[in-house]
Design a protein around this motif. Structure first.
Motif: not given
Length: 724
Positions: A105-109, A11-21, A88-89
């Motif tokens: 990804i920890l910095a993006r929550f 979900l937090l991967a920059k390449s994920d299709i969700t567009g979530v950063k 989950l975080y």
């Protein structure tokens, strides 16, 4: 809008299709709750972490429920799923820090509910504990952790969750990689401005799911997996049949959720005992895991359904309250058992109101009540095989056993008696089904298992044989059993002594102080409890317990035959039993003592009222020193309020400083077994007033009268020996 199956990392991967950063918990959301210390949050936390751990430990994928929210400029603002995302975080933070994983990804929550929660998440990105103690303790000891963060509910909950994660997941290697097995469905809500107003409106549409609703959903899910043919039927019964049956017992909230869960616990405890285990499971979700997942799910579902359906039938035929009223009363009624006045006649309602889960020490719905309710269940599940009159007789046997097995009806694996409930219920079932008492209870081929009180088992066996041969005497015997001092154990009278039944009842309609004295006049009925304490009857507020204690011998109780023998002598004495009758017995005994010049301790106890204090009927008296009798005040041991009976009757007290020595004539007065003595402060005998005694150590003169007639101690014998 398309639903996407993803993981926290993806979900937090920059390449994920969700567009979530980034993920940001908005200000309007409630604080993080899964780490709270209350019972509901604790159960939720334990269940959730157990499910995650089981999946990761076994390498099995686990898909969680939906998470959805608004994604704007790459930032996800969750509308639902905040609790799961935060857990989950924290689990990903734990895995990354423990295994030294370099990830961004920890910095993006982040949390925006309060500044402290936001700053806490930022600080955690660069922090790695030493793992020598609980994470929360390490974090709180850091200089960057200010005191006011301790007041933030979300921060405290996250620290509690981190401790739980550390305790639960420290045994899993390669945890970071395994976390990809945990997925969830993500639903982005596009083109929606998630204002505070929208959050408020969505949260006001309904109440959160109750614990019962969570339970029901989990229960039906278990059945769908392991007993699919029963899932739909059970769901319907919960919503209709069982709800209708339970509805009259609803609480003040006008729902039957708690009542259903209490009965569910009761039935699951029966399953525990059926399986030869202790009932120590803390919540209904743990019980679902144990009994409604796996190959035994169909069997256990039928077990539960049968024990609910039988009440549905009773409710439709006559009403549950009326059913119990036909078999139970709080006073003696033919054909009914007599329960204590503070018990509910409607045992099912009592269970629905008061049953408590887990290991219970001081519970309102006791194991004795559980056993009695179980006896009714056995009958209801086998009504076509058991005639109602037979059930009434058998129920009385079970009830007598229950009432006289307070120390045996236990489920305490750490105690001396252990868990007797499997054998107790097996014995109960056999009695209700067959009308006979088993001499041996064997469970799982473990050999003979103790169950009810052995003395009462023997008495009930003999009474069953007696009433079978003497049916006309049965009702009179049952009336005697229901006497409030006997409650089922009639050994002190003897079930075969039918002519004495009514005389025993008449006896305790008299003044109990007179009963005590008359009984002692008919024989030394003192029951020795140990080497230094005896028990007698008494009067006053504690009298009932004292007489019950006398009439209910235990396996280690000494001298019960003395009680029974004295009672037989009294009841067999000719004459109508009333108070003049008792006075006649008492005065006759005192007269014989005077005529024979034999004044044993019983004479003094009966003649002098000060010996009888109206307390617990307990006395300190060594067998070889009966004239050093001490009346106890507490009923267990000597205290400042205890009295040396003979000293007290002399009226010689100037102070209550000691029990066995009182200030008198400038010295200390003591009553020894064969004399009154005066001693100095060093316990040296100054003077002595011997009491004349027979060769067998019985006073030949009333020592109280002797003392008063020799009040001038200068006339006493001089002595310099130490007292015994």
């Amino acid at each position: 809008m398309e639903t996407i199956l993803t993981s926290f990392k993806n979900l937090l991967a920059k390449s994920d299709i969700t567009g979530v950063k980034d993920i940001e918990i908005p200000r309007i959301q409630r604080s993080y709750a899964q780490g709270r210390p209350d019972p509901h949050a604790t159960r939720t936390r334990r269940r959730f972490l157990s499910a995650l751990h089981n999946a990761l430990a076994c390498g099995q994928p686990l898909t969680l429920d939906f998470i959805y929210g608004n994604v704007k400029a790459g930032k996800l603002i969750p509308l639902d799923g905040q609790q799961r995302l935060t857990t989950l975080y924290l689990l990903h933070w734990y895995a990354a820090k423990r295994e030294g994983v370099d990830t961004d990804i920890l910095a993006r929550f982040s949390y925006s509910t309060r500044y402290s929660a936001r700053d806490f998440c930022e600080r955690m990105v660069d922090y790695t504990p030493l793992w020598t103690q609980a994470p929360s303790k390490s974090i709180r000891n850091e200089g960057w952790f200010p005191l006011d963060w301790r007041n933030d509910a979300s921060v405290n909950s996250m620290l509690t969750m981190l401790d739980a994660i550390h305790e639960r997941f420290s045994d899993i290697d390669n945890l970071w990689e395994r976390l990809d097995l945990i997925t969830f469905y993500f639903l982005p809500v596009d083109e929606m401005e998630l204002t505070d107003e929208i959050y408020i409106k969505m949260n006001s549409r309904g109440k959160p799911l109750t614990q019962f609703e969570h339970f029901k959903a989990e229960f039906i899910k278990c059945l769908q997996e392991d007993a699919p043919d029963k899932a739909k039927q059970t769901s319907r019964k919960i919503d209709i049949d069982w709800t209708d049956m339970l509805w009259p017992f609803r609480g003040e909230d006008n729902i039957i959720d708690d009542e259903f869960l209490r009965y569910f616990h009761f039935v699951c405890d029966l399953m525990c005992y059926r399986d030869n285990m202790s009932a120590d499971y803390p919540d209904e979700f743990t019980l679902l895991e144990r009994y409604f997942k796996g190959t035994r799910t169909p069997e256990n579902t039928a077990f539960l359904s049968d024990r609910l359906d039988c009440w549905v039938r009773v409710a439709r035929e006559e009403g549950i309250a009326h059913f119990f009223e036909r078999f139970i009363s709080t006073d003696h009624r033919p054909g009914k058992i007599c329960i204590p006045s503070d018990w509910h006649i409607n045992l099912l309602e009592d269970c629905l109101r008061n049953y408590e889960p887990g290991e219970r020490r001081q519970r309102k719905f006791t194991l004795q009540k559980s056993t009695l309710l179980y006896a009714f269940l056995v009958y209801l599940l086998n009504r076509e095989k058991i005639a109602e009159d037979d059930f009434r007789r058998r129920l009385r046997v079970v009830w007598n056993l229950i009432r006289n097995s307070q120390n045996e009806v236990v489920d305490n694996p750490r105690g001396d008696a252990g868990n007797r409930m499997p054998a107790i219920l097996a014995q109960t079932r056999g009695i209700i089904l067959t009308g006979t008492i088993a001499t041996d209870i064997i469970i799982d081929n473990e050999g003979r298992r103790p169950n009810f009180n052995t003395i009462q088992l023997d008495e009930e066996t003999r009474k069953l044989a007696f009433t079978a041969l003497n049916p006309r005497e049965a009702e009179a015997l049952f009336r005697l059993e229901d006497h409030p001092l006997l409650y089922g154990r009639v050994e002190v009278v003897g079930h075969e002594n039918t002519t004495l039944y009514s005389r025993f009842e008449d006896l305790f309609l008299c003044d109990w102080d007179l009963v005590d004295c008359a009984l002692l006049a008919c024989g030394d009925y003192s029951r020795r409890e140990n080497n230094w304490t005896i028990a007698l009857g008494t009067f006053g507020q504690y009298a009932k317990g004292a007489w019950e204690n006398l009439f209910h011998r235990g396996e280690r109780t000494q001298d019960f035959a003395k009680v029974s023998r004295a009672m037989s002598n009294l009841l067999n004495t000719p004459g109508r039993i009333d108070e003049p009758f008792l006075y006649e017995i008492i005065n006759g005994y005192l007269g014989r003592c005077r005529n024979e010049k034999r004044f044993d301790w019983r004479y003094y106890y009966i003649k002098y009222p000060s010996f009888r204090r109206g307390r617990y009927g307990k006395y300190t008296m060594a067998a070889e020193k009966p004239y050093e009798l001490v009346s106890l005040y507490t009923g267990k041991k000597e205290s400042n309020n205890s009295r040396q009976c003979f000293l007290w009757e002399t009226g010689a007290y100037d102070t209550d400083e000691y029990i066995r020595s009182k200030r008198y004539d400038g010295a200390w007065l003591k009553c020894l077994n064969d004399a009154f003595v005066l001693v100095d402060d060093n316990n040296n005998i100054l003077r002595r007033l011997p009491v004349p005694q027979s060769p067998d150590g019985i006073d030949t003169e009333d020592r109280i009268m002797l003392f008063h007639s020799n009040s001038d101690t200068n006339l006493w014998e001089a002595a310099d020996t130490e007292p015994n």
